[in-house]
Design a protein around this motif. Structure first.
Motif, PDB file in Angstrom:
ATOM      1  N   LEU A   1       0.825  -1.217   0.000  1.00 43.48           N
ATOM      2  CA  LEU A   1       0.000   0.000   0.000  1.00 43.48           C
ATOM      3  C   LEU A   1       0.855   1.261   0.000  1.00 43.48           C
ATOM      4  O   LEU A   1       0.427   2.308  -0.484  1.00 43.48           O
ATOM      5  CB  LEU A   1      -0.931   0.005   1.224  1.00 43.48           C
ATOM      6  CG  LEU A   1      -2.119  -0.942   1.122  1.00 43.48           C
ATOM      7  CD1 LEU A   1      -2.862  -1.015   2.454  1.00 43.48           C
ATOM      8  CD2 LEU A   1      -3.075  -0.508   0.012  1.00 43.48           C
ATOM      9  N   ALA A   2       2.055   1.158   0.527  1.00 42.05           N
ATOM     10  CA  ALA A   2       2.957   2.320   0.531  1.00 42.05           C
ATOM     11  C   ALA A   2       3.588   2.532  -0.846  1.00 42.05           C
ATOM     12  O   ALA A   2       4.356   3.471  -1.031  1.00 42.05           O
ATOM     13  CB  ALA A   2       4.038   2.148   1.590  1.00 42.05           C
ATOM     14  N   GLY A   3       3.284   1.635  -1.779  1.00 44.75           N
ATOM     15  CA  GLY A   3       3.774   1.810  -3.147  1.00 44.75           C
ATOM     16  C   GLY A   3       5.115   1.176  -3.424  1.00 44.75           C
ATOM     17  O   GLY A   3       5.756   1.489  -4.433  1.00 44.75           O
TER      18      GLY A   3
ATOM     19  N   GLU B   1       7.774  -1.171  -4.836  1.00 44.74           N
ATOM     20  CA  GLU B   1       7.866  -2.074  -5.987  1.00 44.74           C
ATOM     21  C   GLU B   1       9.029  -3.039  -5.844  1.00 44.74           C
ATOM     22  O   GLU B   1       8.984  -4.155  -6.345  1.00 44.74           O
ATOM     23  CB  GLU B   1       8.025  -1.255  -7.271  1.00 44.74           C
ATOM     24  CG  GLU B   1       6.751  -0.483  -7.611  1.00 44.74           C
ATOM     25  CD  GLU B   1       6.953   0.550  -8.707  1.00 44.74           C
ATOM     26  OE1 GLU B   1       8.094   0.754  -9.157  1.00 44.74           O
ATOM     27  OE2 GLU B   1       5.942   1.165  -9.091  1.00 44.74           O
TER      28      GLU B   1
ATOM     29  N   LYS C   1      12.067   7.927  -5.028  1.00 45.06           N
ATOM     30  CA  LYS C   1      11.172   7.202  -4.118  1.00 45.06           C
ATOM     31  C   LYS C   1      12.002   6.557  -3.003  1.00 45.06           C
ATOM     32  O   LYS C   1      13.183   6.270  -3.195  1.00 45.06           O
ATOM     33  CB  LYS C   1      10.428   6.094  -4.886  1.00 45.06           C
ATOM     34  CG  LYS C   1       9.472   6.651  -5.929  1.00 45.06           C
ATOM     35  CD  LYS C   1       8.541   5.577  -6.456  1.00 45.06           C
ATOM     36  CE  LYS C   1       9.204   4.689  -7.484  1.00 45.06           C
ATOM     37  NZ  LYS C   1       8.271   3.779  -8.129  1.00 45.06           N
TER      38      LYS C   1
ATOM     39  N   PHE D   1       7.353   5.656   5.908  1.00 44.41           N
ATOM     40  CA  PHE D   1       7.448   6.173   4.537  1.00 44.41           C
ATOM     41  C   PHE D   1       7.207   7.680   4.512  1.00 44.41           C
ATOM     42  O   PHE D   1       7.879   8.412   3.772  1.00 44.41           O
ATOM     43  CB  PHE D   1       6.453   5.448   3.614  1.00 44.41           C
ATOM     44  CG  PHE D   1       7.013   4.150   3.117  1.00 44.41           C
ATOM     45  CD1 PHE D   1       7.773   4.105   1.964  1.00 44.41           C
ATOM     46  CD2 PHE D   1       6.825   2.972   3.830  1.00 44.41           C
ATOM     47  CE1 PHE D   1       8.319   2.920   1.522  1.00 44.41           C
ATOM     48  CE2 PHE D   1       7.368   1.784   3.402  1.00 44.41           C
ATOM     49  CZ  PHE D   1       8.122   1.739   2.246  1.00 44.41           C
TER      50      PHE D   1
END
Lengths: 184, 579
Positions: free
Chosen positions: B17-19, B21, B67, B146
């Motif tokens: 959910l925090a993105g 990858e 990121k 995050f």
């Protein structure tokens, strides 16, 4: 070098004292005294830190402290506009009992324990007051003493907690929009 | 009703959910429960060979993508091996989120097997850290980590999770909002400070833009270009800011500091106004602080208020995100310039004259061996401005900052603050993962390479075809240079014999990479081109170079920038310059 008293509101979470101590240690700031205790809000603790710094370094210390995520608010407690107190417990010999009693009265201190050869005295007051009392007691034969760190509270109606962001109505809530939020 | 799951599943779902990858890591006892849901996750997990590699790889990924880089390791030694990358990321303001396993909560404090108090150990080298012992707290800790890592001044955040918190069941509840009582980075600068800064710039006849890595962090290069052209003042880019402003631009004087150009160092020294953007007056830039830019007023713009006034008094402090700050300065200056506009012609002429008179350069070795500067210059020329260059620490790092020409932000990665030898190979790996279609060159030293080269195995097995140039001078070259200059050439323990052992070509081959070697100047281009043509495997090139090449110019540590040397014992001819 000059002495400053900082009142620091921190989140009452584990490790927060270690964070503050670690910060002072690694930035080579001199702590003269540190007192920590609960506040009117169970989620918030208040630290009173007395530091010795040069000129504009105080601002730097405050900025560095404020970088700690758990720090909520910081304010310098000025000598004139805040009440400063230290607590002292001191055990002196019975040998000069009369003189000791006279000193206790003069400094508005209290006898909190008496034993066969010693008297334990409690006193609170500003640093100079405590130092004066100790100076007077030294010739009487101090067996042991313990002092708290200094604590301070601003005079008047103002409260440090009024100055936190949420108290000023500034939102500290951040909406979590995954990904988009991290693009800066 | 929220779904019941293990703390481990809650962790992985939170990361999704925090993105996230990609993450870099190594499993072990305490973190093992997390690796079961990782097995099913869409997040790509790259199994590294050493936890330090995971940390630098996450940094490389973060520096290229903007990121947060993520790694996950086990307790005890797994966690302590991450201390160096955390300190590195903290110094260079890199957003990382690091998950460490911890022994079960009941065992904490008992000196249990693989127990280390990593939260205490990393307090001074993280922006913030957590110890989580309740599975219900995992999603919030991850979401906060995050948020903290990539807002304000970016930095590393560590989340230490006890094994039983990963094993127990919890109702997954990812926070919709994050609230901090105190943490609230100031994004928009104060209007008055912008007006004050603009007024000061409009009065200055010798302004210089002192640009630091914060401009890259804030993605503010485009705004900087507009501002610099509006003011028409010279620009210097620090080691962390190479690429923030195009090297080809006429206003660019290069890098300031210990190994900066004469023009960049002198511009700061002789300036009457330092327009400081996301830089922090590091000792490697200022030299002896008391003699640094003594006639200059200072505008100091940074997102971190604690940087302002830390080393140098700021006449005008501007706290805020640099993209906002620079964007706000432009219209404020246009207003000011309507009233008055100083003539910078004489100042620019002086600085351009210094740039022409004292360009960066090097001599070809007299013994016919290969010049390390030439190799690096050719890698930059052939790789071009769209490749990413990642350096280790030492002479080759300085040459890579000097002789590769940078045109774009996020194309130059190095360990600036901590000076971490061994950074290049794992950081290049992370950079390539973050930018798989871009050529990534690690420009490394033979000393640095031998600290972390095992991550080439990770690269070979995971289709991460980076290119590594070992600038092999068989020495700890920068230390050797100092021994030459300050210890009468007594080379105590700086000889590595790495033209003899190890055989880097065989080593590369053994690790599943293509190994090449270059020993002659005339072969440099063809070997680089050969490396450029291989895109299905990592490539390692052993460039055997002149041993005694030195990095110039140089301001010796602790001395004034006025004492810059352009070669050994040779100062610029100040008398011939009108300053």
């Amino acid at each position: 070098m000059s002495q400053h008293t900082l009142a620091v509101l921190v989140e009452n979470s584990s490790g927060v004292l270690a964070r503050v101590a670690s910060l002072f240690s690694r930035r080579a700031y001199n702590i003269d005294s540190l007192a920590v205790g609960p506040t009117e809000d169970p989620n918030i603790s208040r630290m009173t830190i007395v530091i010795n710094v040069e000129g504009h370094a105080l601002e730097q210390v405050m900025s560095q402290l404020y970088k700690l995520i758990n720090v909520i608010a910081i304010s310098e407690m000025q000598t004139n506009s805040a009440v400063h107190r230290e607590l002292l417990l001191v055990k002196v010999s019975q040998d000069h009992r009369e003189k000791v009693m006279e000193i206790v009265e003069r400094y508005a201190a209290k006898i909190v324990d008496e034993a066969e050869s010693s008297i334990t005295i409690e006193a609170s007051g500003e640093s100079a007051h405590i130092a004066g009392l100790l100076e007077a007691l030294t010739p009487m034969g101090i067996k042991e003493l313990v002092q708290s760190g200094l604590i301070a509270l601003e005079r008047g109606d103002a409260a440090l907690s009024d100055r936190t962001l949420s108290a000023q109505g500034i939102s500290t809530t951040h909406s979590l929009i995954p990904q988009a939020d991290y693009q800066n | 009703m929220s779904k019941e799951m293990t703390g481990a599943s809650a962790l992985v779902k939170s990361l999704e959910l925090a993105g996230v990858e990609v993450m870099f890591g190594i499993p072990g006892g305490a973190v093992l429960p997390a690796y079961d849901p990782i097995f099913d996750s869409k997040i790509r997990h790259i199994l590294v060979r050493h936890e330090q590699g995971a940390g630098h790889a996450a940094t490389g990924y973060a520096q290229v993508t903007g990121k947060p880089g993520v790694c996950i390791v086990t307790s005890g030694p797994g966690a302590t091996n991450l201390v160096t990358p955390l300190a590195d990321a903290a110094m260079d303001s890199v957003p990382l989120v690091v998950i460490t396993g911890q022994v079960p909560s009941a065992a904490i404090g008992t000196d249990a097997f693989q127990e280390a108090d990593i939260r205490s150990i990393t307090m001074p080298v993280t922006k913030h850290n957590y110890l989580v012992t309740d599975p219900d707290d995992i999603p919030r800790a991850i979401a906060e980590a995050f948020y903290i890592a990539n807002t304000g001044r970016p930095g590393p955040v560590l989340v230490d999770i006890a094994k039983d918190a990963l094993q127990k069941m919890t109702h997954f509840n990812y926070p919709k909002n994050i609230e901090f009582a105190g943490y609230k980075p100031q994004i928009k600068p104060n209007d008055q400070s912008i007006r004050d800064a603009a007024a000061l710039i409009a009065q200055s006849s010798k302004p210089v833009f002192y640009v630091g890595g914060g401009v890259i962090k804030a993605n503010a290069s485009k705004e900087l270009l507009k501002l610099a052209e509006l003011v028409g003042a010279p620009v210097v880019t620090t080691l962390m800011a190479r690429g923030a402003f195009p090297d080809s631009h006429n206003l660019h004087l290069g890098m300031p500091g210990m190994h900066g150009t004469v023009a960049a160092v002198t511009a700061l020294q002789k300036s009457d106004l330092l327009i400081t953007l996301g830089a922090r007056f590091d000792d490697r830039v200022t030299g002896k602080l008391s003699s640094f830019a003594v006639n200059a007023k200072v505008i100091h713009a940074d997102i971190d208020p604690a940087e302002i006034g830390k080393n140098r008094f700021a006449d005008v402090p501007v706290v805020g995100d640099l993209a906002h700050t620079i964007a706000a300065l432009i219209p404020a200056l246009q207003e000011e310039f309507k009233k008055s506009r100083p003539d910078l012609t004489a100042w620019l002429r002086q600085m351009f004259s210094l740039r022409t008179t004292y360009p960066l350069g090097y001599n070809q070795p007299e013994d016919g061996s290969v010049s390390p500067q030439y190799v690096i210059e050719r890698i930059g020329a052939i790789g071009g401005p769209n490749s990413i260059y990642v350096a280790g620490v030492g002479q080759h790092q300085m040459w890579a900052s000097q002789f590769v020409k940078y045109e774009n932000p996020r194309t130059w990665l190095n360990s600036g603050g901590l000076g971490t030898m061994g950074y290049a190979v794992p950081a290049a790996m992370g950079a390539k993962v973050g930018a798989p279609d871009t050529t990534v060159w690690a420009i490394d030293g033979d000393g640095c390479f031998q600290m972390t080269n095992q991550e080439l195995v990770t690269c070979a097995l995971n289709n991460i075809p980076i290119k590594v140039a070992i600038i092999n001078n068989e020495s700890l070259g920068m230390v050797r240079q100092w021994q030459t200059m300050f210890y009468e050439g007594r080379y105590s323990n700086t000889s590595l014999d790495s033209k003899r052992i190890p055989d880097f070509v065989k080593l590369a081959d053994a690790m599943g990479c293509v190994g090449l070697r270059c020993e002659r100047t005339e072969d440099v281009d063809s070997v680089i081109n050969e490396a450029m043509s291989i895109n299905d495997q990592p490539v390692v090139v052993d460039f055997r170079v002149f041993r005694d090449a030195m990095v110039w110019p140089m301001v010796a540590a602790g001395t004034s920038n006025d004492e810059i040397m352009i070669a050994r014992g040779l100062a610029p001819d100040w008398d011939s310059q009108e300053l």
